[in-house]
Write a protein that holds these residues in place. Structure first.
Motif: not given
Length: 348
Positions: A59-61, A65-80, A269-273
């Motif tokens: 839930c936190v992650g 994810w939705w609060r900060h769209p700029q984080y989605r393009v960090e490396g393999e962020g979408y796959i994580h 890395h997306w657990w708890f954001g």
């Protein structure tokens, strides 16, 4: 032992799962032996803690994810992030199975086949998830375990409902096959490590890694095989051991897995954001820990100037944050404070 690499490669997800499984197994065996008379809902408390952390972390992650769209393009962020969602779906289905097991043990008001339906469904989904994980270079330990044991889950449900009256040694045939394959893998790892030890062209790091893998696989698979033998004898009433004593090899396996989680690396890395390694996240949240872990001490003496220089002692044998300089007029130490670095592997 290098404590720096030990904590830097720490995998908190595996540590949580194995620690909760160790506590649950111990409590469940004590409940079956009659040593404790707690409700099964209390016995399953470590599993509830595990699933609560998974749901809270997702839930936190998702919020980050939705609060900060700029984080989605960090490396393999979408796959994580996608891997986290897949893991949450499987964990929720596993939670449904655990709730049905508790209700069955407490009230005995439905069949075991109904209880195992979520677990069988997880096994079917896990086959697809394993293919996706291999394609995207992701770990899939839980998914692999469920996918190869789908037939074992069906046999367990049929035996517990007394639809089939086979001996437990026969019921565990699918698990025996899996364990035989694991033993073959252990033998291969041992032989491969022995060959590398006698090959002069191989570096010391490769020898150390292969030997570490062979020893790790051995201390995991062999106790599991012993546990399966003891459990089969116990369920077929051929052993007078208690359930707690029968599961001693399983406890040992979980303890080894907990220790190995400190060098497992990986983790989502997306657990708890947090979006970074767990150790770096802790150091960024608590800067005092970083300062404490990298501080150095200087031992001074009142000897003449031509004597040996004072001994510098650091916590990791690396250049300290506090360095001393001798003044030309006096012999006193002057301290220069430098702000600690965020990365523990490259301190100032």
């Amino acid at each position: 032992m290098n404590l720096q690499s030990l904590f830097q490669d720490f995998n908190p997800s595996k540590f949580l799962v194995y620690f909760c499984l160790l506590l649950f197994t111990l409590l469940f065996c004590l409940r079956l032996d009659g040593t404790i008379t707690w409700s099964y809902w209390a016995v399953f408390m470590p599993l509830w803690v595990w699933k609560s952390m998974v749901i809270a972390g997702s839930c936190v992650g998702s919020y980050v994810w939705w609060r900060h769209p700029q984080y989605r393009v960090e490396g393999e962020g979408y796959i994580h992030y996608k891997a986290m969602l897949i893991s949450v779906v499987l964990q929720v289905l596993l939670l449904m199975f655990e709730v049905l097991v508790c209700d069955k043990l407490e009230n005995n008001r439905h069949w075991w086949m109904l209880v195992f339906v979520p677990l069988i469904f997880i096994s079917i989904i896990s086959i697809v998830v394993c293919i996706w994980a291999v394609k995207h270079d992701r770990s899939f330990e839980l998914e692999l375990f469920c996918s190869v044991n789908i037939l074992q889950f069906i046999f367990l449900a049929l035996r517990l409902d007394e639809i089939i009256m086979w001996n437990w040694v026969v019921v565990f045939v699918p698990l025996w096959i899996v364990m035989c394959m694991a033993v073959i893998g252990v033998l291969y790892a041992i032989i491969f490590a022995s060959i590398l030890l006698r090959t002069p062209e191989v570096s010391a790091e490769q020898r150390r890694t292969s030997m570490h893998s062979a020893v790790s696989y051995s201390v995991i698979v062999i106790p599991l095989l012993i546990y399966l033998v003891l459990l089969s004898n116990k369920l077929d009433s051929e052993s007078s051991l208690t359930y707690a004593a029968t599961c001693i090899p399983l406890y040992f396996t979980f303890i080894v897995l907990i220790l190995l989680s400190f060098g497992s690396k990986g983790g989502n890395h997306w657990w708890f954001g947090i979006r970074k390694d767990f150790c770096q996240f802790v150091l960024s949240v608590c800067p005092l820990l970083q300062e404490y872990g990298n501080i150095s001490y200087s031992l001074h003496s009142n000897e003449p100037e031509d004597a040996e220089p004072p001994v510098q002692v650091t916590s990791r044998g690396k250049p300290p944050y506090f360095q001393s300089k001798k003044k030309s007029a006096s012999n006193q130490a002057e301290l220069r404070v430098v702000v600690p670095a965020l990365s523990i592997e490259t301190p100032d």
